[in-house]
Design an enzyme around this catalytic site. Structure first.
Site, PDB file in Angstrom:
ATOM      1  N   LYS A   1     -35.382 -33.289   1.241  1.00  0.00           N
ATOM      2  CA  LYS A   1     -34.457 -34.380   1.510  1.00  0.00           C
ATOM      3  C   LYS A   1     -33.155 -33.824   2.101  1.00  0.00           C
ATOM      4  O   LYS A   1     -33.198 -33.130   3.086  1.00  0.00           O
ATOM      5  CB  LYS A   1     -34.228 -35.187   0.221  1.00  0.00           C
ATOM      6  CG  LYS A   1     -35.534 -35.501  -0.549  1.00  0.00           C
ATOM      7  CD  LYS A   1     -36.472 -36.429   0.209  1.00  0.00           C
ATOM      8  CE  LYS A   1     -37.887 -36.470  -0.373  1.00  0.00           C
ATOM      9  NZ  LYS A   1     -37.998 -36.748  -1.788  1.00  0.00           N
TER      10      LYS A   1
ATOM     11  N   ARG B   1     -47.056 -14.395  -1.664  1.00  0.00           N
ATOM     12  CA  ARG B   1     -47.098 -15.388  -2.760  1.00  0.00           C
ATOM     13  C   ARG B   1     -46.096 -15.027  -3.845  1.00  0.00           C
ATOM     14  O   ARG B   1     -45.507 -15.889  -4.486  1.00  0.00           O
ATOM     15  CB  ARG B   1     -48.516 -15.511  -3.339  1.00  0.00           C
ATOM     16  CG  ARG B   1     -48.540 -16.329  -4.625  1.00  0.00           C
ATOM     17  CD  ARG B   1     -49.899 -16.937  -4.962  1.00  0.00           C
ATOM     18  NE  ARG B   1     -51.006 -16.028  -4.757  1.00  0.00           N
ATOM     19  CZ  ARG B   1     -51.339 -15.032  -5.581  1.00  0.00           C
ATOM     20  NH1 ARG B   1     -50.652 -14.798  -6.670  1.00  0.00           N
ATOM     21  NH2 ARG B   1     -52.356 -14.252  -5.308  1.00  0.00           N
TER      22      ARG B   1
ATOM     23  N   ASP C   1     -32.727 -33.820 -11.952  1.00  0.00           N
ATOM     24  CA  ASP C   1     -33.181 -33.890 -10.562  1.00  0.00           C
ATOM     25  C   ASP C   1     -31.989 -34.377  -9.737  1.00  0.00           C
ATOM     26  O   ASP C   1     -31.596 -35.542  -9.810  1.00  0.00           O
ATOM     27  CB  ASP C   1     -34.380 -34.841 -10.460  1.00  0.00           C
ATOM     28  CG  ASP C   1     -34.965 -34.913  -9.046  1.00  0.00           C
ATOM     29  OD1 ASP C   1     -34.235 -34.626  -8.081  1.00  0.00           O
ATOM     30  OD2 ASP C   1     -36.148 -35.278  -8.920  1.00  0.00           O
TER      31      ASP C   1
HETATM   32  C1  LIG Z   1     -38.948 -36.546  -2.818  1.00  0.00           C
HETATM   33  C2  LIG Z   1     -38.488 -36.348  -4.193  1.00  0.00           C
HETATM   34  C3  LIG Z   1     -39.172 -35.505  -5.087  1.00  0.00           C
HETATM   35  C4  LIG Z   1     -40.467 -34.804  -4.707  1.00  0.00           C
HETATM   36  O1  LIG Z   1     -40.281 -33.872  -3.700  1.00  0.00           O
HETATM   37  P1  LIG Z   1     -41.375 -33.476  -2.600  1.00  0.00           P
HETATM   38  O2  LIG Z   1     -40.669 -32.443  -1.806  1.00  0.00           O
HETATM   39  O3  LIG Z   1     -41.705 -34.721  -1.823  1.00  0.00           O
HETATM   40  O4  LIG Z   1     -42.558 -32.955  -3.333  1.00  0.00           O
HETATM   41  C5  LIG Z   1     -38.640 -35.338  -6.350  1.00  0.00           C
HETATM   42  N1  LIG Z   1     -37.509 -35.981  -6.745  1.00  0.00           N
HETATM   43  C6  LIG Z   1     -36.845 -36.815  -5.919  1.00  0.00           C
HETATM   44  C7  LIG Z   1     -35.612 -37.488  -6.397  1.00  0.00           C
HETATM   45  C8  LIG Z   1     -37.301 -37.028  -4.619  1.00  0.00           C
HETATM   46  O5  LIG Z   1     -36.634 -37.867  -3.812  1.00  0.00           O
END
Ligand SMILES: *Cc1c(COP(=O)(O)O)cnc(C)c1O
Length: 382
Positions: free
Chosen positions: A196, A47, A171
């Site tokens: 992604k 962890r 992000d």
């Molecule tokens: C999918 C996504 C998230 C969240 O990520 P997870 O891995 O699904 O928890 C955050 N920001 C963007 C732009 C995303 O496409």
């Protein structure tokens, strides 16, 4: 220093010192034997640290060009949650772009509000609105560009220049460091869903935060261990493997998306195409300035409202009807009936999400096959 491309392939821990294995092995283990009390090789319990996860954190740092290693998390949302838990206390305030990932909005509105954290959602495409929303208790400015699913852009450098803006977090999930580098544009931290494009093969969920601010990252590591948001070794290993081909994949995703966007723009049943790589994109100049190319995601509006959108989705064969993006397979979604179905129609329309809007994450197939599938679906769904 070698290029980012080379660093992605050779970055991280390098060959395993005990065997010469060219990849960092999957250290699928919970604990580490100590030579004496407190005498160990830097790992005590998975962890709080794992060699495979550390190798992912080093490769991510190489890709982003940071001096500090990344902090990897079990999901993108775990990364976002850790950021807010680390930097905010009751009464503190976040200025958040109005069009960000739905989970980010849900976290702020439906969970953190309970703990006294306040958030203002502002149209970040206009940096003066971000500036106007900043209060004395604002601790984080959080933006996402391009925004999902309308692909509108926020000028990162302009937001970074706002006086008293506090910590700017971007992000960068849609473009990855291969196509956009927020830290070089003045941001303080970058956040990813590695689920992604970074991992890119629809096989894991994961998240990461990168920055050059060592005390900030130390605070995130504390939260990660305290809450239990650590990434697991196998997912970390798959993500390291995915990252080796990131620049190649991002180039192909972008080239394919541009071909598809240009084709859809000429299609008689398509009212509008939103893609930052198109010459007709309203913020094309900003896109050229801040991104290397348009990226792998586009959206388009078909004539005929919600029913027409659903009909197109039910008619595609090659494009997979699935709520993800950034993978080798082309994925198609209809925000009005899928990801944004819970949002009142008026709010949806105000956010630019029309009834017939379709989002496409263009994969690595031959672009002509994707185009043929869409043409056929647009034809039979009339
Ligand atoms: C999918 C996504 C998230 C969240 O990520 P997870 O891995 O699904 O928890 C955050 N920001 C963007 C732009 C995303 O496409």
């Amino acid at each position: 220093m070698p290029s980012a491309y080379t660093r992605l392939i050779h970055g991280g821990a390098g060959p395993d010192p005990s065997t010469g294995a060219i990849l960092t092995p999957i250290h699928q283990v919970t604990t580490y034997v100590q030579e004496a009390v407190g005498v160990h090789k830097g790992f005590t319990y998975t962890r709080s640290g794992n060699p495979t996860v550390r190798s992912l954190e080093e490769v991510l740092a190489a890709a982003e060009g940071t001096t500090e290693r990344a902090v990897a998390f079990s999901t993108g949302m775990a990364a976002t949650t850790a950021l807010f838990l680390s930097e905010l206390a009751a009464g503190d305030h976040v200025v958040c772009g109005a069009v960000v990932y739905g989970g980010t909005v849900r976290l702020l509105r439906q969970l953190l509000q309970k703990f006294g954290v306040r958030a203002a959602f502002v149209d970040a495409t206009d940096p003066t609105k971000v500036e106007a929303a900043i209060e004395t208790r604002t601790k984080i400015v959080f933006i996402e560009t391009p925004a999902n699913p309308t692909l509108v852009l926020t000028d990162i450098a302009a937001v970074a220049k706002i006086k008293n803006r506090t910590r700017l977090v971007v992000d960068n999930t849609f473009l990855t460091p291969a196509l956009q580098r927020p830290l070089e544009l003045g941001a303080d931290a970058v956040l990813y869903s590695t689920t992604k494009f970074l991992e890119g093969h629809n096989t894991t969920v994961g998240g990461a935060i990168l920055s050059n601010d060592a005390p900030f990252l130390e605070r995130l590591r504390f939260v990660q261990n305290a809450v239990g948001f650590a990434q697991s070794p196998f997912e970390a290993w798959l993500t390291v493997r995915g990252l080796k081909t990131l620049p190649l994949r991002m180039k192909r995703h972008s080239d394919n998306a541009l071909r598809v966007a240009e084709h859809l723009e000429r299609h008689p049943r398509v009212r509008a195409v939103h893609y930052p790589g198109l010459a007709s994109f309203p913020q094309a100049e900003l896109a050229r300035r801040q991104q290397q190319s348009g990226g792998g995601v586009l959206s388009f509006e078909v004539e005929g409202g919600v029913e027409a959108g659903i009909a197109v989705l039910n008619s595609v064969k090659l494009c997979a009807l699935a709520e993800n993006l950034g993978a080798v397979e082309t994925l198609i979604t209809h925000p009005a009936s899928m990801t944004h179905a819970d949002v009142p129609r008026e709010d949806r329309l105000r956010g630019g999400i029309s009834d017939g809007l379709i989002r496409l994450s263009v994969g690595l197939e031959d672009a002509e096959d994707v185009i043929a599938d869409l043409d056929r679906a647009l034809e039979v769904s009339c």
